[in-house]
Write an enzyme that holds these catalytic residues in place. Structure first.
Site, PDB file in Angstrom:
ATOM      1  N   ASP A   1       0.794  -1.244   0.000  1.00 14.48           N
ATOM      2  CA  ASP A   1       0.000   0.000   0.000  1.00 14.48           C
ATOM      3  C   ASP A   1       0.823   1.289   0.000  1.00 14.48           C
ATOM      4  O   ASP A   1       0.491   2.238   0.725  1.00 14.48           O
ATOM      5  CB  ASP A   1      -0.960   0.018   1.205  1.00 14.48           C
ATOM      6  CG  ASP A   1      -2.029  -1.069   1.142  1.00 14.48           C
ATOM      7  OD1 ASP A   1      -1.994  -1.896   0.214  1.00 14.48           O
ATOM      8  OD2 ASP A   1      -2.896  -1.092   2.038  1.00 14.48           O
ATOM      9  N   LYS A  12      -7.172  -4.855  -3.074  1.00 11.72           N
ATOM     10  CA  LYS A  12      -7.951  -5.368  -1.932  1.00 11.72           C
ATOM     11  C   LYS A  12      -8.863  -4.273  -1.407  1.00 11.72           C
ATOM     12  O   LYS A  12      -8.576  -3.083  -1.587  1.00 11.72           O
ATOM     13  CB  LYS A  12      -7.007  -5.872  -0.837  1.00 11.72           C
ATOM     14  CG  LYS A  12      -6.050  -4.804  -0.353  1.00 11.72           C
ATOM     15  CD  LYS A  12      -5.031  -5.350   0.613  1.00 11.72           C
ATOM     16  CE  LYS A  12      -4.149  -4.237   1.142  1.00 11.72           C
ATOM     17  NZ  LYS A  12      -4.873  -3.196   1.893  1.00 11.72           N
ATOM     18  N   CYS A  55      -2.317  -2.566   7.611  1.00 18.93           N
ATOM     19  CA  CYS A  55      -2.183  -3.515   6.506  1.00 18.93           C
ATOM     20  C   CYS A  55      -0.901  -4.353   6.568  1.00 18.93           C
ATOM     21  O   CYS A  55      -0.930  -5.529   6.209  1.00 18.93           O
ATOM     22  CB  CYS A  55      -2.332  -2.786   5.180  1.00 18.93           C
ATOM     23  SG  CYS A  55      -4.050  -2.217   4.955  1.00 18.93           S
TER      24      CYS A  55
HETATM   25  C1  VGL Z   1      -4.845   0.871   5.560  1.00 20.80           C
HETATM   26  C2  VGL Z   1      -6.464   1.798   6.877  1.00 20.80           C
HETATM   27  C3  VGL Z   1      -7.386   1.690   5.870  1.00 20.80           C
HETATM   28  C4  VGL Z   1      -3.421   0.440   5.410  1.00 20.80           C
HETATM   29  C5  VGL Z   1      -5.764   0.723   4.533  1.00 20.80           C
HETATM   30  O1  VGL Z   1      -2.925   0.345   4.271  1.00 20.80           O
HETATM   31  O2  VGL Z   1      -2.766   0.210   6.453  1.00 20.80           O
HETATM   32  N1  VGL Z   1      -5.208   1.395   6.720  1.00 20.80           N
HETATM   33  N2  VGL Z   1      -7.032   1.144   4.696  1.00 20.80           N
END
Ligand code: VGL
Ligand code: ZN
Length: 202
Positions: free
Chosen positions: A12, A110, A155
């Site tokens: 991410d 995702k 994540c």
């Molecule tokens: C994430 C909160 C919401 C992350 C993704 O990548 O850690 N955190 N969506």
């Protein structure tokens, strides 16, 4: 080069998780040069991309009276609410421009189902719906994972915990991760990873 059965999983590293983004993680962009360098050591590189529809159930904006970082009970359990972020096809959902995303052979998207979030690269937040990454890695003969990216306490941690549960030897390079750290979430995530047998390095 690392052994052929090792993969790097880059979690991410998207504009919305970097300074100026909708769910900015402090110092999120600082990891990019080190991640680019580390990618050169691995024959197998996987990227994950948080990829939400505009009306995603994890967005506080979908829950009148709730603010980001408050929690609600969903059919699959407790869910932290977030600012709208990583909406499919937007600039915020794109990889950080300095990340050498072209090195990735597989991009796992995702969180694309409206009603359920997915922190982990392996399972959605019901902890049973698979993303398919396990099969991708196993069929490529991967047994060891190194994880880097954003955010350490969401994540990255959920991905690492699932990875050890699935039997992958898993290392998290903390120097190439940054945390949200809401309400003690970083300390809790580090403790859970340690207890589960995730190797915390860096
Ligand atoms: C994430 C909160 C919401 C992350 C993704 O990548 O850690 N955190 N969506
Ligand atoms: Zn998200």
């Amino acid at each position: 080069m690392r052994a052929g059965n090792e993969a790097l999983v880059v979690i991410d590293i998207q504009n919305d998780f970097c300074p100026g983004g909708a769910l900015a993680v402090s110092g999120g962009d600082e990891v990019v040069p080190g991640v680019n360098t580390l990618m050169d050591e691995f024959a197998t590189v996987v990227l994950t991309q948080d990829w939400h529809p505009p009306d995603h159930a994890s967005f506080a904006s979908r829950h009148p009276g709730y603010a980001p970082l408050e929690s609600v009970t969903m059919p699959y359990g407790q869910q932290v609410l977030w600012p709208d972020h990583c909406v499919q096809g937007t600039a915020g959902a794109a990889f950080h421009p300095a990340l050498q995303a072209d090195r990735g052979q597989c991009v796992v998207r995702k969180g694309f189902r409206t009603g359920i979030d997915s922190y982990s690269a392996f399972f959605e937040n019901d902890q049973t719906t698979p993303t398919g990454l396990e099969g991708y890695l196993r069929t490529r003969g991967i047994a060891r994972l190194v994880m880097v990216g954003l955010a350490t306490d969401f994540c990255v941690a959920w991905s690492a915990l699932d990875a050890v549960r699935l039997g992958f030897a898993t290392e998290v390079r903390l120097d190439l991760c940054r945390a949200i750290d809401a309400d003690g979430s970083l300390a809790r995530a580090l403790n859970r990873m340690r207890a589960a047998g995730v190797a915390l390095a860096g």
